[in-house]
Design a protein around this motif. Structure first.
Motif, PDB file in Angstrom:
ATOM      1  N   LEU A 239      -4.179   5.889 -12.099  1.00 10.92           N
ATOM      2  CA  LEU A 239      -2.716   5.923 -12.003  1.00 10.92           C
ATOM      3  C   LEU A 239      -2.258   5.445 -10.629  1.00 10.92           C
ATOM      4  CD1 LEU A 239      -0.006   6.639 -13.277  1.00 10.92           C
ATOM      5  CD2 LEU A 239      -0.316   8.980 -12.466  1.00 10.92           C
ATOM      6  N   ILE A 240      -2.957   5.892  -9.596  1.00 10.68           N
ATOM      7  CA  ILE A 240      -2.622   5.452  -8.240  1.00 10.68           C
ATOM      8  C   ILE A 240      -2.840   3.949  -8.097  1.00 10.68           C
ATOM      9  CG2 ILE A 240      -3.282   5.630  -5.797  1.00 10.68           C
ATOM     10  CD1 ILE A 240      -3.935   8.588  -6.352  1.00 10.68           C
ATOM     11  N   LYS A 241      -3.955   3.441  -8.642  1.00 10.51           N
ATOM     12  CA  LYS A 241      -4.227   2.006  -8.587  1.00 10.51           C
ATOM     13  C   LYS A 241      -3.167   1.225  -9.363  1.00 10.51           C
ATOM     14  CE  LYS A 241      -7.586   0.345  -7.094  1.00 10.51           C
ATOM     15  NZ  LYS A 241      -7.890  -0.216  -5.757  1.00 10.51           N
ATOM     16  N   ALA A 242      -2.724   1.774 -10.495  1.00  6.65           N
ATOM     17  CA  ALA A 242      -1.682   1.107 -11.281  1.00  6.65           C
ATOM     18  C   ALA A 242      -0.368   1.063 -10.514  1.00  6.65           C
ATOM     19  CB  ALA A 242      -1.503   1.823 -12.620  1.00  6.65           C
ATOM     20  N   LEU A 243      -0.072   2.144  -9.778  1.00  8.46           N
ATOM     21  CA  LEU A 243       1.146   2.163  -8.962  1.00  8.46           C
ATOM     22  C   LEU A 243       1.127   1.038  -7.930  1.00  8.46           C
ATOM     23  CD1 LEU A 243       1.762   5.973  -8.365  1.00  8.46           C
ATOM     24  CD2 LEU A 243       3.398   4.357  -9.331  1.00  8.46           C
ATOM     25  N   TYR A 244      -0.007   0.858  -7.276  1.00 15.30           N
ATOM     26  CA  TYR A 244      -0.130  -0.234  -6.309  1.00 15.30           C
ATOM     27  C   TYR A 244       0.052  -1.582  -7.002  1.00 15.30           C
ATOM     28  CZ  TYR A 244      -1.839   2.842  -2.571  1.00 15.30           C
ATOM     29  OH  TYR A 244      -1.945   3.817  -1.604  1.00 15.30           O
ATOM     30  N   ALA A 245      -0.560  -1.725  -8.198  1.00 25.57           N
ATOM     31  CA  ALA A 245      -0.482  -2.994  -8.926  1.00 25.57           C
ATOM     32  C   ALA A 245       0.947  -3.319  -9.341  1.00 25.57           C
ATOM     33  CB  ALA A 245      -1.396  -2.948 -10.152  1.00 25.57           C
ATOM     34  N   PHE A 246       1.766  -2.283  -9.567  1.00 24.69           N
ATOM     35  CA  PHE A 246       3.161  -2.488  -9.973  1.00 24.69           C
ATOM     36  C   PHE A 246       4.118  -2.336  -8.794  1.00 24.69           C
ATOM     37  CE2 PHE A 246       1.333  -2.021 -14.127  1.00 24.69           C
ATOM     38  CZ  PHE A 246       2.182  -2.702 -14.993  1.00 24.69           C
TER      39      PHE A 246
END
Length: 305
Positions: A239-246
């Motif tokens: 989820l944290i990685k997805a936040l960075y990606a978005f």
């Protein structure tokens, strides 16, 4: 997009694993305690141990909030397991993910973070729809309990609403701590202290139950807890990685993530566990998706167009 999909898969697998606990008669609370110990080990190994433990960390102002959050986490996790067993995967997923209504209101009314966007009638209609969605997705027909002991209508509604409240309070506490106490470079320490708090509370309760003869520890709780702990840790990591990606756009990502978890949970419950959804349950499922869209429709439109 890959990290978003992995986050959805990891988060959805948690309620599926709880359902398997029921099928194989795994002592749920014991497995949950092992799960948090597993999260600590996985987190330490996956980070290489670097930056996780630092001198003076326990003197930070956020530690007390992190430990309180850990207590809420383990209680909520057990309630999710209980709801999965007694009411169903779909109701547990909806109640957990629709709870973002509470941190949104907390941000508006307490933190006064209303400068990010102007909330409209549609946003507030989405919040109301979220509450109705919990009710509709939790209603179970009296003659259909999937081979389980019958659960009263009141209990079937009470459990998801408690999850809704505790999950929302936990998210609001994270929001408060991040706003007033936490520095950006302390996120990994905050996560590990939170898991430590959950593990300590669980171990104390489990030790008390064992000493008083109210429970017996079963060896199968260990592999079950490890099975639960690995995706539990990575649900947060992805989820944290997805936040960075978005671009760290949580207002856009969280609704997408939660919609994905709700739909994947319902589909998996039907395909893998034979969970029967009535027309009322399906209406609640659809309303949950609509609610999440209404709550964040401005961000969705901005990112899509």
């Amino acid at each position: 997009m890959l990290y978003l999909l992995l986050s959805i898969i990891a988060s959805t697998s948690l309620v599926f694993i709880f359902k398997l606990f029921q099928r194989f008669e795994v002592p749920t609370f014991q497995a949950i305690v092992v799960n948090y110990l597993t999260c600590l080990v996985v987190g330490f190994l996956f980070s290489g141990g670097s930056g996780v433990v630092q001198a003076g960390m326990l003197q930070q102002s956020w530690v007390i909030y992190s430990l309180a959050l850990g207590t809420i986490f383990i209680g909520t996790f057990y309630l999710i397991a209980l709801t999965t067993h007694k009411v169903g995967v779909t109701a547990a997923a909806v109640a957990t993910k629709i709870s973002l209504v509470i941190p949104v209101l907390f941000s508006l009314l307490v933190l006064k973070n209303s400068l990010l966007k102007n909330y409209t009638f549609l946003n507030y209609a989405g919040m109301f729809a979220a509450l109705v969605a919990i009710v509709l997705s939790s209603i179970r027909p009296r003659n259909n309990n999937d081979g389980e002991e019958p659960v009263s209508p009141f209990f079937a509604l009470l459990l998801p609403f408690i999850i809704f409240l505790t999950s929302g309070i936990a998210d609001s506490l994270i929001n408060y701590t991040n706003h007033f106490h936490l520095q950006q470079n302390e996120a990994s320490q905050f996560t590990m202290v939170t898991f430590t708090g959950s593990a300590i509370v669980g171990l104390v309760v489990l030790l008390y139950l064992s000493i008083t003869g109210k429970t017996t520890f079963y060896n199968k709780s260990i592999p079950a807890g490890i099975l639960l702990g690995i995706p539990n840790y990575f649900s947060i990591y992805f989820l944290i990685k997805a936040l960075y990606a978005f671009g760290n756009d949580g207002a856009f990502l969280y609704p997408l993530n939660n919609i994905g978890i709700i739909l994947a949970g319902a589909l998996g419950a039907v395909l893998f566990f034979g969970e029967k959804l009535t027309k009322v349950n399906l209406a609640g499922l659809a309303l949950a998706v609509v609610a999440l869209v209404l709550i964040s429709y401005q961000e969705i439109i901005a990112n899509l167009f």
